[in-house]
Design a protein around this motif. Structure first.
Motif, PDB file in Angstrom:
ATOM      1  N   GLU A   3       0.714  -1.363  -0.278  1.00 38.59           N
ATOM      2  CA  GLU A   3      -0.086  -0.017   0.056  1.00 38.59           C
ATOM      3  C   GLU A   3       0.857   1.208   0.078  1.00 38.59           C
ATOM      4  O   GLU A   3       0.804   2.065  -0.699  1.00 38.59           O
ATOM      5  N   LEU A   6       2.311   1.655  -3.247  1.00 36.30           N
ATOM      6  CA  LEU A   6       1.373   2.507  -4.358  1.00 36.30           C
ATOM      7  C   LEU A   6       1.089   3.907  -4.029  1.00 36.30           C
ATOM      8  O   LEU A   6       0.805   4.688  -5.066  1.00 36.30           O
ATOM      9  N   THR A  74      -5.590   3.999 -12.293  1.00 34.09           N
ATOM     10  CA  THR A  74      -5.280   2.820 -12.087  1.00 34.09           C
ATOM     11  C   THR A  74      -4.834   2.417 -10.414  1.00 34.09           C
ATOM     12  O   THR A  74      -5.096   1.356 -10.048  1.00 34.09           O
ATOM     13  N   ILE A  75      -3.917   3.525 -10.214  1.00 34.96           N
ATOM     14  CA  ILE A  75      -3.421   3.036  -8.947  1.00 34.96           C
ATOM     15  C   ILE A  75      -4.376   3.396  -7.987  1.00 34.96           C
ATOM     16  O   ILE A  75      -4.444   2.670  -6.953  1.00 34.96           O
ATOM     17  N   ASN A  77      -7.605   2.545  -8.090  1.00 36.64           N
ATOM     18  CA  ASN A  77      -8.469   1.427  -8.201  1.00 36.64           C
ATOM     19  C   ASN A  77      -7.779   0.362  -7.590  1.00 36.64           C
ATOM     20  O   ASN A  77      -8.202  -0.470  -6.868  1.00 36.64           O
ATOM     21  N   GLU A  78      -6.514   0.023  -7.931  1.00 43.26           N
ATOM     22  CA  GLU A  78      -5.940  -0.922  -7.142  1.00 43.26           C
ATOM     23  C   GLU A  78      -5.680  -0.735  -5.779  1.00 43.26           C
ATOM     24  O   GLU A  78      -5.899  -1.726  -4.810  1.00 43.26           O
ATOM     25  N   GLN A  81      -9.068  -1.674  -4.380  1.00 44.75           N
ATOM     26  CA  GLN A  81      -9.325  -3.134  -4.253  1.00 44.75           C
ATOM     27  C   GLN A  81      -8.420  -3.960  -3.103  1.00 44.75           C
ATOM     28  O   GLN A  81      -8.768  -4.800  -2.771  1.00 44.75           O
TER      29      GLN A  81
END
Length: 125
Positions: A3, A6, A74-75, A77-78, A81
């Motif tokens: 985490e 990211l 994208t990051i 969303n990652e 998730q």
């Protein structure tokens, strides 16, 4: 990736987006000032060179902004998730709307600046 990796990557992407936005506004401002001050005095060749270089630089900047915005989403969303508590949900509608809206604003600025040059060169007075 963890985490924290990211999140660090996300803020690096935000920094690149900021740099590209500053470059975009600098290019548009310089083009508008040039248009206003000397646009009517430029020969066709000079105008073609300025327009061509401006178009290439602005398209490159818009592409950088688009790429970085897509990467940031994208990051996000990652992270979502992964169940990250740092960032809450990012909906797919937000993702689509932000990318399309950002592109439309920047492309609109490009078109508007070309129109401004045209209006300076074809003044009615």
């Amino acid at each position: 990736m963890t985490e924290s990796d990211l999140v660090e990557m996300l803020y690096a992407v935000y920094g690149t987006m900021n740099d590209a936005a500053v470059m975009y506004f600098t290019l548009v401002s310089a083009y508008l000032i040039t248009s206003y001050l000397v646009g009517d005095k430029l020969s066709r060749i000079q105008l073609s060179i300025i327009n061509g270089l401006y178009l290439l630089w602005v398209i490159g900047t818009i592409n950088t902004n688009f790429t970085q915005l897509s990467a940031s989403l994208t990051i996000l969303n990652e992270l979502h998730q992964m169940g990250s508590a740092i960032f809450t949900s990012v909906s797919s509608d937000y993702t689509r709307l932000s990318v399309v809206g950002f592109l439309l604003v920047q492309i609109g600025g490009l078109v508007a600046s070309f129109y401004f040059m045209w209006s300076v060169r074809h003044a009615k007075t």
